[in-house]
Structures are given as C-alpha cells and as structure tokens.
Enzyme design. Structure first.
Site, PDB file in Angstrom:
ATOM      1  N   ASP A 114       0.822  -1.230   0.000  1.00 20.33           N
ATOM      2  CA  ASP A 114       0.000   0.000   0.000  1.00 20.33           C
ATOM      3  C   ASP A 114       0.851   1.273   0.000  1.00 20.33           C
ATOM      4  O   ASP A 114       0.434   2.307   0.527  1.00 20.33           O
ATOM      5  CB  ASP A 114      -0.948   0.056   1.221  1.00 20.33           C
TER       6      ASP A 114
ATOM      7  N   LEU B  17       4.026  12.562   1.408  1.00 19.34           N
ATOM      8  CA  LEU B  17       4.776  13.507   2.229  1.00 19.34           C
ATOM      9  C   LEU B  17       3.836  14.592   2.750  1.00 19.34           C
ATOM     10  O   LEU B  17       4.010  15.097   3.862  1.00 19.34           O
ATOM     11  CB  LEU B  17       5.913  14.131   1.400  1.00 19.34           C
TER      12      LEU B  17
ATOM     13  N   HIS C 246      -4.555  -1.386  -6.030  1.00 19.32           N
ATOM     14  CA  HIS C 246      -3.708  -0.262  -6.425  1.00 19.32           C
ATOM     15  C   HIS C 246      -4.593   0.922  -6.796  1.00 19.32           C
ATOM     16  O   HIS C 246      -5.360   0.859  -7.750  1.00 19.32           O
ATOM     17  CB  HIS C 246      -2.804  -0.659  -7.602  1.00 19.32           C
TER      18      HIS C 246
HETATM   19  P1  GDP Z   1      -0.652   0.566  -3.702  1.00 23.83           P
HETATM   20  O1  GDP Z   1      -1.407  -0.702  -3.462  1.00 23.83           O
HETATM   21  O2  GDP Z   1       0.801   0.469  -3.386  1.00 23.83           O
HETATM   22  O3  GDP Z   1      -0.915   1.144  -5.053  1.00 23.83           O
HETATM   23  O4  GDP Z   1      -1.212   1.615  -2.630  1.00 23.83           O
HETATM   24  P2  GDP Z   1      -2.755   1.867  -2.274  1.00 23.83           P
HETATM   25  O5  GDP Z   1      -3.458   2.357  -3.466  1.00 23.83           O
HETATM   26  O6  GDP Z   1      -3.320   0.701  -1.563  1.00 23.83           O
HETATM   27  O7  GDP Z   1      -2.609   3.013  -1.175  1.00 23.83           O
HETATM   28  C1  GDP Z   1      -2.005   4.221  -1.418  1.00 23.83           C
HETATM   29  C2  GDP Z   1      -2.976   5.336  -1.096  1.00 23.83           C
HETATM   30  O8  GDP Z   1      -2.295   6.567  -1.034  1.00 23.83           O
HETATM   31  C3  GDP Z   1      -4.051   5.534  -2.139  1.00 23.83           C
HETATM   32  O9  GDP Z   1      -5.240   5.941  -1.506  1.00 23.83           O
HETATM   33  C4  GDP Z   1      -3.489   6.649  -3.007  1.00 23.83           C
HETATM   34  O10 GDP Z   1      -4.489   7.411  -3.681  1.00 23.83           O
HETATM   35  C5  GDP Z   1      -2.817   7.486  -1.973  1.00 23.83           C
HETATM   36  N1  GDP Z   1      -1.648   8.262  -2.419  1.00 23.83           N
HETATM   37  C6  GDP Z   1      -0.624   7.869  -3.206  1.00 23.83           C
HETATM   38  N2  GDP Z   1       0.325   8.827  -3.263  1.00 23.83           N
HETATM   39  C7  GDP Z   1      -0.116   9.839  -2.479  1.00 23.83           C
HETATM   40  C8  GDP Z   1       0.455  11.091  -2.086  1.00 23.83           C
HETATM   41  O11 GDP Z   1       1.558  11.450  -2.465  1.00 23.83           O
HETATM   42  N3  GDP Z   1      -0.288  11.855  -1.228  1.00 23.83           N
HETATM   43  C9  GDP Z   1      -1.526  11.476  -0.771  1.00 23.83           C
HETATM   44  N4  GDP Z   1      -2.172  12.273   0.071  1.00 23.83           N
HETATM   45  N5  GDP Z   1      -2.064  10.304  -1.120  1.00 23.83           N
HETATM   46  C10 GDP Z   1      -1.367   9.489  -1.954  1.00 23.83           C
END
Ligand code: GDP
Length: 420
Positions: free
Chosen positions: A13, A330, A41
């Site tokens: 995540d 961040l 994702h």
């Molecule tokens: P993945 O499975 O690795 O793709 O990650 P997930 O989608 O499960 O969780 C990552 C969460 O962080 C999601 O809700 C994304 O929309 C959110 N996200 C990703 N990058 C950023 C960021 O730089 N800032 C913020 N606030 N949210 C982010």
C-alpha cells in the site's frame, strides 16, 4: 527506460498504483508479475478514482499493452468484473493480455483461504480471503490449473472433477458444502470465453518488446516486508514482490531490468497481522489513519499506521538495489511539528540496522530520532526546490538511512501531484 520495476519497499500500500500510472504514460508494455486480486492499487487521474486489483495500472495509457504475467494467480470471473467496471467508465481494455501459464484461482481456493484463516484462530494471517495463498500452494504442490487449460474443455472439466475429489473431502471435514464440478467448470469456462484470445502466451510479447527496445514497466504488488522469502514469514504473501521476482514472474531475463523504483510512504502502514515495530497505537494512530484515509483498498479494513521505519526500507533496498525511491504521502506529515523517525532497532539489548527474523522482530523496539516537521500544506508546490527546508531535511534523512536517492516525491493522490 528500457525495463523499470516499480516495487513496494514497506508492508504494501505504498502508492505503487499511482507511481505506475504516472510512469505508464511513457511505457509500451506494463506487466503485473506476481500476486492476485488481493491487490488494491489506487489510481487517481482524469478518468476518475480506481482500485485496480489485477489489471496493471498501465491500463489508462491506450497505447500501452498491459500484461497479467505468468507469475500471477488469476480469478477469471473477478478479472471479468474488473474489466467490465473499467469499460463502464469508458476505458478500453482491448490491450489487456493474460499469460496462459498463470495459475487460476479456483472457487475451492477462496473457500480454503477463508477456512484456513478460521482454523488458525488467533494465529490468523489477516489475508484478504481471495484465495491467493491456496492457489500458490497448489501451484507449488503441482496441483494448480494453468490458464491455457481452459482451451481444451473436456480435459479442463476432467481436471476440475479430479481436483475436487480431494478438495471436497477437505471442505467436508471442515464442515463446508462440497463444490459441484460441473458448476465450477461452467463458471470458469464462461469467464474464459469472455476473455477469449486475451489469454495468450505472453513471452513473445515480452521478447519482442525487449528486442525492439520498447519501454517495459513491471508492477509489483505488496512490499518487501511481505515477501515470501525475505518478509515477516508467515505473515507474508505467497509470492515474491521483490524486483528479483519480477524477472521470473514477467519472463524478463534479470539483466534487462535497469531501473528499480522502490515506493515508500513517508510514514508506514500495514494491513494484516505480523510485527510492525513503529506502529502507533491508540489515539495517535487513529488520528493519522483518519487524516490520511488509511483504509484497505480491497477490504476497507483500517490500516495499521506507524512512523517511517528506515530499517525496513533499508532491508528492501538491500534486496532490490533501488536506483531511486518514490516517497509518497509527504503531504500528510505536514500536520506534525515534530516527527519520530526510526533509525535502528533495539533487539535483546543490542542495537541493529539489520532486519531480524519475525519472532525476534516482534520483540524489537525502534530507536527514534526526532526530526523537525514543517507544519505547512504542500498543495501547489510545483518544484522540489520549493519544499519547506524541514521537508527537504526529512527526505535527506530517508536517503541517508536507506542508502538510496529519492527520485520522486508524492504530495497528493492525483497523478500530477508528484515532484520529480
Ligand atoms: P498501492 O497498493 O501500493 O498502489 O497503494 P494503495 O493504493 O493501496 O494506497 C495508497 C494510497 O495513497 C491511495 O489511496 C493513493 O491514492 C494514496 N496516495 C498515493 N500517493 C499519495 C500522495 O503522495 N499523497 C496522498 N495524500 N495520497 C497518496
């Protein structure tokens, strides 16, 4: 970028979906190389917000070929639902291919996943219950069914009936209804018919891409701490999310992988059970979870949250040799005047930056340094040079302790909210 792997450097995540979606704009082929539809994702772009479970996050680039690789396990019915959802949003999935050597998640795998968790009781793993672990177990035990087998209907039906002879005995002993071979085969064959010739030998696609210097992106699922061999066994996934797993799971000779992007959150999160040394408990954790909306993309479960753990990220770097890190979220830390940052563990009276095995890790205490926060929102920052000094120092601390350079910084969930 001839071949780039995007992999998780924590417990999963980390934001791999967002980074893959971003890099996929410049990719010709995007390949998911391990895992199943237990992934979630999250991609936020001009098409909307999507939780991709098995379809590669490159699907938003109409010019990229998206491959569900041979190292994955595939529930054909669930994949059809995911495709239907994307198409309902006006997206084409014509460029999607499914490796015919990928193993199928069959209905008995989902049933056994649930029952196995039940039988483990308090020792449960916290799986998503999608049948991924049992499907990989059958693959290794040489009971798996590969996707190509649907092409010969008679043989496929016989395989299903044969597997069910044993599986139904297990289900029966665990107090479950037996599965009907005809019904199971009908459902899987119907989904396979919907997918048609998208189920194909993907090696010629990959080989052609490498020969023509096409840009290939490899998308990992979960993170190094959940790697079957190097993670917190047994609280791990049943495959290898490391870049090394990408070579086998996608069918890419290892020497072609020249760029490895390790994705880390600016803090830590974990879904499921197992040791998580920097976990914040009580109100402190609840506050971060709410503020950062840390709920599982597949299950909606509240994620466990913690401070940045450089021992874990360094462990991931030692195994992946990241050419760069992508630090996501961040922006979230803008709420804190000071930020604890784990630089080592104390294990049985000894300080270490090596990752101990699971049972020792359960007894590890993080050694924190307190870093200055920046107490400012990062919206609208368009250049890394314009980040607050304390945010730059925070990133520098990550680089110093992990040993890899930070190449990308996420300051919001949208594709564009990434500083390069
Ligand atoms: P993945 O499975 O690795 O793709 O990650 P997930 O989608 O499960 O969780 C990552 C969460 O962080 C999601 O809700 C994304 O929309 C959110 N996200 C990703 N990058 C950023 C960021 O730089 N800032 C913020 N606030 N949210 C982010």
């Amino acid at each position: 970028m001839p071949v780039t792997a995007v992999v998780g450097a924590q417990w999963g995540d980390e934001g791999k979906g967002k980074i893959t979606d971003l890099l996929a704009q410049e990719a010709d082929v995007v390949i998911r190389f391990q895992g199943g539809n237990n992934a979630g994702h999250t991609v936020v772009n001009r098409h909307g917000t999507f939780k991709l479970h098995l379809v590669p996050s490159g699907i938003f680039n109409p010019d990229a070929l998206c491959v569900v690789g041979p190292g994955t396990v595939v529930n054909l019915q669930v994949l059809c639902e995911e495709i239907a959802n994307l198409e309902a949003h006006g997206l084409s999935t014509a460029n999607l291919r499914v490796a015919d050597r990928a193993h199928l998640i069959m209905p008995w795998h989902t049933a056994l996943d649930r029952l196995d968790e039940r039988e483990r009781g308090r020792q449960k793993l916290g799986t998503t219950g999608q049948g991924v672990g049992p499907a990989y177990a059958d693959k290794v035990a040489r009971h798996g069914i590969q996707a190509y087998e649907v092409r010969d209907e008679r043989a496929f039906r016989a395989r299903v009936a044969h597997e069910l002879e044993t599986k139904n005995k297990i289900l029966d002993r665990l107090g479950e209804e037996p599965l009907d071979a005809t019904r199971v085969a009908d459902a899987v064959l119907a989904a396979a018919a919907t997918l048609g010739d998208r189920i194909t030998d993907t090696l010629p696609i990959v080989e052609h891409a490498l020969r023509t210097d096409a840009r290939v992106l490899l998308e990992g699922q979960l993170g190094a701490m959940r790697d079957l061999d190097w993670g917190i066994y047994p609280f791990v996934t049943s495959s290898n999310p490391l870049a090394g797993g990408a070579a086998v799971g996608a069918g890419i000779p290892p020497r072609f992988i020249t760029r490895v992007v390790g994705v880390v959150k600016a803090y830590s999160t974990a879904v499921g059970e197992g040791p998580f040394p920097t976990e914040m408990r009580g109100r402190e954790g609840d506050a971060l979870r709410e503020m950062a909306n840390e709920y599982g993309a597949t299950t909606g479960r509240p994620r466990r949250v913690g401070w940045f753990d450089s021992v874990a990220a360094r462990h991931a770097h030692r195994l992946n040799a990241f050419t760069e890190l992508a630090v996501t979220k961040l922006d979230v830390l803008g709420a804190y005047p000071t930020i604890p940052f784990a630089v080592a563990y104390e294990v049985e009276g000894r300080r270490t930056t090596d990752m101990p095995p699971t049972r020792l890790l359960e007894r590890a205490t993080p050694v924190y340094q307190t870093l200055a926060g920046w107490c400012a929102p990062l919206d609208g920052v368009a250049d890394r040079a314009h980040l607050p000094a304390a945010a730059k120092a925070y990133l520098a601390k990550i680089e110093e302790t992990v040993g890899a350079r930070v190449g990308m910084v996420g300051i919001g969930p949208e594709r564009g909210a990434t500083l390069l």
